[in-house]
Design an enzyme around this catalytic site. Structure first.
Site, PDB file in Angstrom:
ATOM      1  N   GLU A  68     -35.814   8.193 -11.325  1.00 54.19           N
ATOM      2  CA  GLU A  68     -36.782   8.840 -10.444  1.00 54.19           C
ATOM      3  C   GLU A  68     -36.699   8.230  -9.051  1.00 54.19           C
ATOM      4  O   GLU A  68     -36.705   7.005  -8.904  1.00 54.19           O
ATOM      5  CB  GLU A  68     -38.196   8.677 -11.015  1.00 54.19           C
ATOM      6  CG  GLU A  68     -39.337   9.001 -10.068  1.00 54.19           C
ATOM      7  CD  GLU A  68     -39.266  10.421  -9.512  1.00 54.19           C
ATOM      8  OE1 GLU A  68     -39.566  10.605  -8.316  1.00 54.19           O
ATOM      9  OE2 GLU A  68     -38.888  11.341 -10.274  1.00 54.19           O
ATOM     10  N   ALA A  69     -36.603   9.101  -8.036  1.00 57.08           N
ATOM     11  CA  ALA A  69     -36.510   8.619  -6.656  1.00 57.08           C
ATOM     12  C   ALA A  69     -37.805   7.983  -6.179  1.00 57.08           C
ATOM     13  O   ALA A  69     -37.800   7.116  -5.314  1.00 57.08           O
ATOM     14  CB  ALA A  69     -36.117   9.771  -5.732  1.00 57.08           C
ATOM     15  N   ASN A 125     -49.941  17.741  -7.164  1.00 54.49           N
ATOM     16  CA  ASN A 125     -50.607  18.975  -6.748  1.00 54.49           C
ATOM     17  C   ASN A 125     -51.801  19.309  -7.631  1.00 54.49           C
ATOM     18  O   ASN A 125     -52.171  18.542  -8.515  1.00 54.49           O
ATOM     19  CB  ASN A 125     -49.597  20.121  -6.735  1.00 54.49           C
ATOM     20  CG  ASN A 125     -48.607  19.998  -5.586  1.00 54.49           C
ATOM     21  OD1 ASN A 125     -48.922  19.428  -4.554  1.00 54.49           O
ATOM     22  ND2 ASN A 125     -47.415  20.531  -5.767  1.00 54.49           N
ATOM     23  N   MET A 128     -53.615  23.486 -12.245  1.00 54.57           N
ATOM     24  CA  MET A 128     -53.803  24.757 -12.939  1.00 54.57           C
ATOM     25  C   MET A 128     -52.962  24.804 -14.207  1.00 54.57           C
ATOM     26  O   MET A 128     -51.752  24.593 -14.168  1.00 54.57           O
ATOM     27  CB  MET A 128     -53.401  25.932 -12.040  1.00 54.57           C
ATOM     28  CG  MET A 128     -54.482  26.388 -11.101  1.00 54.57           C
ATOM     29  SD  MET A 128     -54.577  25.378  -9.611  1.00 54.57           S
ATOM     30  CE  MET A 128     -55.512  26.506  -8.558  1.00 54.57           C
ATOM     31  N   HIS A 551     -44.562  27.054  -5.057  1.00 56.33           N
ATOM     32  CA  HIS A 551     -44.011  27.326  -6.385  1.00 56.33           C
ATOM     33  C   HIS A 551     -42.570  27.822  -6.253  1.00 56.33           C
ATOM     34  O   HIS A 551     -42.236  28.904  -6.756  1.00 56.33           O
ATOM     35  CB  HIS A 551     -44.849  28.385  -7.111  1.00 56.33           C
ATOM     36  CG  HIS A 551     -46.241  27.956  -7.430  1.00 56.33           C
ATOM     37  ND1 HIS A 551     -47.267  28.860  -7.650  1.00 56.33           N
ATOM     38  CD2 HIS A 551     -46.793  26.720  -7.572  1.00 56.33           C
ATOM     39  CE1 HIS A 551     -48.378  28.208  -7.910  1.00 56.33           C
ATOM     40  NE2 HIS A 551     -48.120  26.906  -7.863  1.00 56.33           N
ATOM     41  N   ALA A 584     -37.621  24.101 -12.566  1.00 56.18           N
ATOM     42  CA  ALA A 584     -37.969  25.434 -12.065  1.00 56.18           C
ATOM     43  C   ALA A 584     -36.799  26.140 -11.380  1.00 56.18           C
ATOM     44  O   ALA A 584     -36.836  27.355 -11.201  1.00 56.18           O
ATOM     45  CB  ALA A 584     -39.149  25.339 -11.103  1.00 56.18           C
ATOM     46  N   HIS A 594     -48.773  30.143 -12.166  1.00 58.13           N
ATOM     47  CA  HIS A 594     -48.479  28.730 -11.907  1.00 58.13           C
ATOM     48  C   HIS A 594     -47.423  28.233 -12.894  1.00 58.13           C
ATOM     49  O   HIS A 594     -47.553  28.424 -14.100  1.00 58.13           O
ATOM     50  CB  HIS A 594     -49.772  27.922 -12.016  1.00 58.13           C
ATOM     51  CG  HIS A 594     -50.807  28.368 -11.031  1.00 58.13           C
ATOM     52  ND1 HIS A 594     -51.030  27.725  -9.838  1.00 58.13           N
ATOM     53  CD2 HIS A 594     -51.660  29.430 -11.044  1.00 58.13           C
ATOM     54  CE1 HIS A 594     -51.979  28.358  -9.166  1.00 58.13           C
ATOM     55  NE2 HIS A 594     -52.373  29.401  -9.872  1.00 58.13           N
TER      56      HIS A 594
END
Length: 624
Positions: A68-69, A125, A128, A551, A584, A594
């Site tokens: 992970e950066a 973020n 939802m 998104h 995604a 979402h």
């Protein structure tokens, strides 16, 4: 191997070996055997990466390295407290992206917050929890040829991931539609009075029916109290907290490297017929030493819709002419890398001036926020557990007509029971990601329309060969040739105006003069007769105020045809051995809501596909 969560900057050799000196290519490929190695190397600890690392490491005989950066999420208070998520924007926990100038939006550059932290954007973020429409995924299967990724294929994983806690103060929903044994904690969080008694009835006044549970096969249509991934202690339940808890991190076969930015994928292109993935190279800083790790079986990219295509391009996978123009050696020509990206655009929030006692804007004042903070710390409840987007209505733009509208949109939904607009109710000022204050300092309620099914699509491309330089992000908002995206957004704005003028809101607004003086509402709505506002007036304001709901999807999309997709139906990069993508970016088409829950389900399903196929796999090291 030592303890997990060790910063590679403190001990890079814990996860990797220093970069090998390159000699003749065949010698270099052979030398990869000496690299620190793992069965799977996962790049990116966002929604997909956390799930994959957790599920693949369940097999004690399988070693997994997750890179992970960003940093650790566990002590970031702004991530834990739900309503404080915007406080992380423009910090070390945010990639802090901006698009290039958008001609259709007054040549503005739009801010794209993206999580640079364990959990990715699920740690950054709003929270939802949404399955989206059944027809979205049936479209993936039936229109885009992604057999095995339809709704019935994904629904079991949506249930298995979730542990839903009912709330007795909310309308009862059918619990058989909810998962109860998973790791991801979902339920209903704080709902402000103005949302409960103002926004929801106002949507009913505008002809939008209620929908108690939008996360079923029946879909999202209607107005609902949003289910969230906020736990019963009032804290965010990110993919990191859910799938990388302490017992998972303590597995001896799982290694998590933070502050490790992957700069390129390593391939053997000489000793095998097709390019074969060997591992990855990473750095802890732009000027730092490069380190490498070896993947015995596979490298899996889970960097998201921006970072994944950027890394593919940096590594020589992408459009040949684009790579050659920057001097990047071409490993695999693929014209779809970085293309076909779609995002959700919001034209502007409709702002209603409200009674200050009814909104949450007062929490922006430190002194006034102290009681709420104490309540959160002591009881895990109160307004700080609000998700900001507390409720929403999902509608179809083609179901509405407006006297002043000059044109009507065409249906771009995935099916007759699927929406193309989401109307979100927020009990505070949410203009430009809550960064722009209301001009006169009023307390307000924001009603924002979001275009769920855009035709416009954009690109991710390299600015340079420097992995630490942000790529060029060009969503090309409102660029569809028939201008349908703009028509849908105009319809969404007009529905927002109808909701705003509902009698249900009256008791929550600042005192309104007898003549219903339009100054009681925020510009641009200078006419008290909202039905007479012209398209031109709305378009002018949209150009100045539109923002993204961040998104982005589709920039390394899945499909059976290498000519228009990046990965196949097993998420393997076309023409390359030992390399998959799961995030995604693989979405074949934008979905009507979402994306967090669908991403998690996709990753969960892929982890089982990998496990099922593992017995017949030949380790990549056998090719060396």
């Amino acid at each position: 191997m030592g303890r997990k969560y060790r910063n590679p900057l403190q001990n890079p050799a814990h996860y990797a070996t220093p970069q090998l000196k390159t000699g003749p290519p065949v010698t270099y490929a052979s030398a990869q055997r000496t690299l620190q190695n793992y069965d799977y190397v996962i790049v990116g600890a966002g929604a997909a990466g956390c799930v994959l690392a957790s599920k693949l490491s369940e097999d004690k005989n399988t070693s997994v390295l997750l890179l992970e950066a960003g940093g650790d999420h566990r002590n970031v208070l702004e991530s834990q407290i739900p309503l404080m998520f915007t406080k992380m924007y423009h910090t070390e926990h945010d990639w802090d992206y901006n698009t290039v100038e958008q001609p259709a939006l007054s040549s503005r550059k739009l801010f794209w917050p993206r999580g640079r932290i364990l959990g990715g954007s699920t740690s950054l973020n709003a929270m939802m929890y949404h399955h989206c429409s059944k027809s979205d995924f049936e479209e993936w299967k039936n229109v885009h040829g992604c057999e095995g990724w339809g709704y019935d294929d994904l629904a079991p994983y949506l249930r298995r991931m979730e542990k839903f806690t009912p709330n007795t103060s909310r309308p009862a929903i059918e619990t058989s539609n909810r998962g109860t044994t998973g790791q991801w904690l979902t339920g209903y969080s704080w709902l402000s009075e103005i949302t409960e008694e103002g926004f929801l009835p106002a949507c009913h006044d505008a002809g939008i029916p209620p929908n108690a549970d939008i996360n079923t096969k029946d879909g999202s249509m209607g107005v609902t109290r949003f289910q969230t991934f906020i736990d019963q202690k009032g804290q965010r339940s990110s993919m990191a907290t859910a799938f990388l808890p302490s017992d998972v991190l303590n597995r001896p076969n799982l290694y998590v490297g933070i502050h490790a930015q992957v700069t390129r994928i390593l391939f053997d292109t000489l000793t095998t017929k097709s390019p074969t993935t060997i591992g990855v190279e990473f750095k802890t800083s732009r000027d730092g030493e490069a380190f490498q790790v070896h993947a015995r079986r596979e490298v899996i990219l889970s960097g998201g819709a921006v970072n994944t295509p950027q890394l593919l391009l940096l590594s020589g996978i992408g459009p040949r002419e684009e790579l050659e123009s920057l001097g990047v050696p071409v490993v695999q020509d693929n014209r779809a890398v970085g293309k076909n990206m779609k995002d959700h655009l919001c034209p502007t929030p409709v702002i209603v001036k409200a009674d200050p006692a009814k909104t949450l804007d007062y929490l922006g004042n430190t002194a006034k926020a102290i009681p709420a903070l104490l309540r959160w710390k002591l009881l895990g409840s109160g307004p700080l557990t609000s998700n900001a987007g507390e409720a929403a209505a999902f509608i179809r733009s083609t179901d509405y007509s407006f006297p002043a509208a000059e044109s009507t949109p065409e249906d771009t939904t995935s099916g007759p029971a699927s929406p193309d607009l989401e109307i979100i109710g927020v009990p505070l000022a949410f203009i430009h990601h809550a960064e722009e204050p209301v001009p006169d300092g009023s307390s307000v309620f924001s009603i924002a329309a979001c275009h769920l099914r855009p035709l416009s699509h954009g690109t991710i491309s390299l600015k340079s060969r420097d992995a630490f330089e942000h790529p060029i992000i060009d969503p090309r908002y409102l660029s569809d040739p028939d201008d349908n995206d703009r028509k849908v957004l105009l319809a969404g704005l007009r529905v927002c105006l109808r909701i705003m003028r509902s009698p249900a809101f009256k008791k929550f607004l600042q005192p309104v003069p007898e003549n219903d003086d339009p100054s009681s509402y925020w510009w641009p709505y200078s006419s008290s007769n909202i039905e007479k506002i012209s398209d031109d007036d709305l378009i002018r304001f949209m150009k100045e105020k539109a923002f993204t709901l961040y998104h982005p999807v589709g920039s390394a999309r899945m499909g059976p045809n290498p000519g228009n997709s990046v990965v196949d139906l097993q998420c393997k990069v076309h023409g390359v051995k030992g390399l998959r993508v799961m995030d995604a970016s693989i979405f074949p088409e934008q979905i009507s809501g979402h994306p967090t829950a669908p991403i998690g389900a996709l990753a969960y399903k892929l982890s089982e596909m990998i496990k099922e196929g593992r017995s017949g796999d030949t380790p990549l090291s056998a090719h060396l």
